[in-house]
Write an enzyme that holds these catalytic residues in place. Structure first.
Site, mmCIF file in Angstrom:
data_model
loop_
_atom_site.group_PDB
_atom_site.id
_atom_site.type_symbol
_atom_site.label_atom_id
_atom_site.label_comp_id
_atom_site.label_asym_id
_atom_site.label_seq_id
_atom_site.Cartn_x
_atom_site.Cartn_y
_atom_site.Cartn_z
ATOM 1 N N ASP A 92 0.866 -1.188 0.000
ATOM 2 C CA ASP A 92 0.000 0.000 0.000
ATOM 3 C C ASP A 92 0.900 1.236 0.000
ATOM 4 O O ASP A 92 2.118 1.123 0.057
ATOM 5 C CB ASP A 92 -0.948 -0.034 1.200
ATOM 6 C CG ASP A 92 -0.197 -0.025 2.521
ATOM 7 O OD1 ASP A 92 1.046 0.065 2.514
ATOM 8 O OD2 ASP A 92 -0.846 -0.112 3.568
ATOM 9 N N ASP A 271 -8.127 -7.515 0.478
ATOM 10 C CA ASP A 271 -7.197 -7.888 1.538
ATOM 11 C C ASP A 271 -7.850 -7.503 2.848
ATOM 12 O O ASP A 271 -8.693 -6.599 2.874
ATOM 13 C CB ASP A 271 -5.885 -7.093 1.432
ATOM 14 C CG ASP A 271 -6.047 -5.683 1.966
ATOM 15 O OD1 ASP A 271 -6.622 -4.847 1.252
ATOM 16 O OD2 ASP A 271 -5.656 -5.425 3.124
ATOM 17 N N CYS A 309 -12.531 -28.860 6.060
ATOM 18 C CA CYS A 309 -11.369 -28.020 5.734
ATOM 19 C C CYS A 309 -10.127 -28.893 5.520
ATOM 20 O O CYS A 309 -9.813 -29.740 6.352
ATOM 21 C CB CYS A 309 -11.114 -27.012 6.851
ATOM 22 S SG CYS A 309 -9.658 -25.989 6.565
ATOM 23 N N CYS A 311 -6.982 -27.929 5.626
ATOM 24 C CA CYS A 311 -5.745 -27.295 6.107
ATOM 25 C C CYS A 311 -4.973 -28.214 7.063
ATOM 26 O O CYS A 311 -5.509 -29.166 7.616
ATOM 27 C CB CYS A 311 -6.038 -25.939 6.757
ATOM 28 S SG CYS A 311 -6.508 -26.008 8.498
ATOM 29 N N CYS A 314 -6.627 -28.590 10.531
ATOM 30 C CA CYS A 314 -7.797 -29.472 10.580
ATOM 31 C C CYS A 314 -7.439 -30.923 10.289
ATOM 32 O O CYS A 314 -8.123 -31.831 10.743
ATOM 33 C CB CYS A 314 -8.873 -28.955 9.618
ATOM 34 S SG CYS A 314 -9.602 -27.408 10.205
ATOM 35 N N HIS A 340 -5.475 -22.032 9.505
ATOM 36 C CA HIS A 340 -6.858 -22.425 9.218
ATOM 37 C C HIS A 340 -7.672 -21.264 8.645
ATOM 38 O O HIS A 340 -8.336 -21.409 7.625
ATOM 39 C CB HIS A 340 -7.555 -22.981 10.464
ATOM 40 C CG HIS A 340 -9.030 -23.088 10.253
ATOM 41 N ND1 HIS A 340 -9.594 -24.117 9.533
ATOM 42 C CD2 HIS A 340 -10.043 -22.238 10.566
ATOM 43 C CE1 HIS A 340 -10.905 -23.905 9.430
ATOM 44 N NE2 HIS A 340 -11.199 -22.771 10.048
HETATM 45 ZN ZN LIG Z 1 -8.772 -25.858 8.677
#
Ligand SMILES: [Zn+2]
Length: 373
Positions: A92, A271, A309, A311, A314, A340
Site C-alpha cells: 500500500d 485484503d 477443511c 488445512c 484441521c 486455518h
Molecule cells: Zn482448517
C-alpha cells in the site's frame, strides 16, 4: 503486469481472471493475506506457499519505511529476498496508516508531514517518495499516495481530500513513468479512488483516475466503520466507472460472507487483517459459521475446527487441543489458527472463482447470503 479476464458472470458483475506479475500468475478474484511487517504474523512463508498456496500477499509501506527502512530492504536484495517470498507482493502507499496511526500530521500540496508512531521522528511522504520507497522494496504492485478521510466526513472535507488524492495520483504517475524510462520496472502502480460515501465524489474521482490508464485501480476509504450496505454501494458504483479490462482492488475488506458480495460488484482483489487477527484471538471461521475456541463446549471436542477443511490444522488437531493451546497462551496456537483461517478465506475465493468459470456464481451468492457469521 497484464490482466486477463477469463469469464464473466452474465447476471452479476463478477469476473474471473489472471494477473500476470513478475513473480507469477495470480488467479482472480483473489484474497491477499496481510503481512504488515514483511511477515504474515505466525505463518512461515514456506507454509503460505506450500500449505495454503497463496499467490500474493500484502505488505505495509508505512511500517516497513519506518522500520527497517526501504534502503536497508533494497540493500538486502528487495522485499522478496528479505522475507524469502518469491511470489507476488502488493504494497500500500502508507497513506492509510499515516492518517490512522500518526497523531501529528500536516497535509500540504507536496505531501504529508507526520511523526513516527514508534519514536516521534518527523517524516514526509510525497506522491513521488512513496513511489520510490515501493520501487526500493521491489513490489509487484504499488499504490499511489492517497488521503483517506475518517468516516463520517463532511462533504467539503471529503471533496478536498478526494481532489488532492487525484492531484497526488497524477504527480505519482509522472514520477513513476519517468523512473520507468530510466530503467524498465517490474512494478505496476495503482491509483486509489476516494470520495468517502458521496456518490458524486466517487464518480468524479474514478473518472479522473481512469485517465491515467493505470495497470489497475484500488478503491480505498471503505471498511472505515460505515454500514456494510453503503460500502457495497460505493464499491459497485465506483467499479462501474473504472476501465473494464483492468483489475479492481477494494482495500481492507472483509468478513467471509462479504467476499462474494464484493466479487458480485465487479471486484477482483481484496485484503483484510481479519482472518489472521481473529485467528490469534481464537475466533475461527468455518464453512458453517464460527468457532470461538475458548468456549467450554470445545473442552473435550475431538473434532477438527471444520470437518470439510483441508488445512494442516484441521488434518491434525482437535478443537480440544487447540483450546488448550489458546488457554495456555502458546504461540503455536496463533500459527495453527492463522493457517486455518487463511485457508478458509483462500478456499472461499477459489470456490467463487470456480463458480464464475462454471457459470454458477449466482447460486453460490444466494447460498452464501443465507449463512451467518
Ligand atoms: Zn482448517
Amino acid at each position: 503486469m497484464r490482466f486477463e479476464i477469463q469469464a464473466e458472470c452474465p447476471v452479476t458483475g463478477a469476473r474471473a481472471g489472471v494477473l500476470h506479475t513478475a513473480h507469477g500468475d495470480v488467479e482472480t478474484p483473489v484474497f491477499m493475506p496481510v503481512g504488515t511487517q514483511a511477515t504474515v504474523k505466525g505463518v512461515l512463508p514456506r507454509d503460505l506457499a506450500e500449505e495454503l498456496d497463496a499467490k500474493i500477499i500484502l505488505a505495509n509501506t508505512y511500517h516497513l519505511y519506518l522500520r527497517p527502512g526501504h534502503e536497508l530492504i533494497r540493500q538486502m536484495g528487495g522485499l522478496h529476498r528479505f522475507m524469502a517470498w518469491d511470489r507476488a507482493i502488493l504494497t500500500d502507499s502508507g497513506g492509510f496508516q499515516v492518517f490512522s496511526l500518526s497523531d501529528l500530521r500536516r497535509i500540504t500540496e507536496e505531501g504529508v508531514l507526520f511523526r513516527s508512531h514508534l519514536n516521534g521522528d518527523a517524516h514526509m511522504f510525497s506522491p513521488e517518495s512513496t513511489v520510490d520507497v515501493q520501487l526500493a522494496f521491489g513490489s509487484d504492485i504499488a499504490m499511489v499516495l492517497d488521503e483517506c478521510p475518517a468516516w463520517p466526513a463532511e462533504f467539503d472535507l471529503a471533496a478536498e481530500a478526494m481532489r488532492r488524492t487525484v492531484r497526488w495520483a497524477r504527480a505519482g504517475f509522472v514520477h513513476y513513468r519517468r523512473r520507468s524510462e530510466e530503467t524498465p520496472l517490474n512494478t505496476a502502480l495503482f491509483p486509489i479512488v476516494q470520495g468517502s460515501m458521496y456518490k458524486d465524489l466517487r464518480a468524479e474521482c474514478a473518472g479522473a483516475l481512469a485517465e491515467l490508464d493505470a495497470d489497475g485501480y484500488a478503491i480505498g476509504g471503505l471498511s472505515v466503520g460505515e454500514p456494510r450496505a453503503l460500502s457495497l454501494e460505493m464499491a459497485e458504483l465506483t467499479a462501474k466507472l473504472l476501465p473494464v479490462d483492468r483489475p479492481r482492488y477494494v482495500m481492507g475488506v472483509g468478513m467471509p460472507d462479504e467476499l462474494p458480495q464484493y466479487v458480485a460488484r465487479g471486484i477482483d482483489m481484496m485484503d483484510c487483517v481479519l482472518p489472521s487477527r481473529n485467528a490469534r484471538n481464537g475466533y475461527l471461521f468455518t464453512t458453517t459459521g464460527r468457532v470461538v475456541i475458548k468456549q467450554t463446549q470445545y473442552k473435550e471436542d475431538p473434532r477438527p475446527i471444520d470437518d470439510s477443511c483441508p488445512c494442516y490444522t484441521c488434518r491434525n488437531f482437535s478443537r480440544a487441543y487447540l483450546r488448550h493451546l489458546f488457554l495456555a497462551g502458546e504461540i503455536t496456537f496463533s500459527t495453527l489458527a492463522t493457517l486455518h483461517n487463511l485457508q478458509r478465506y483462500l478456499d472461499r475465493m477459489r470456490e467463487i472463482r470456480q463458480a464464475i468459470l462454471l457459470g454458477k456464481f449466482p447460486e453460490l451468492l444466494k447460498a452464501v447470503s443465507e449463512q451467518v457469521f
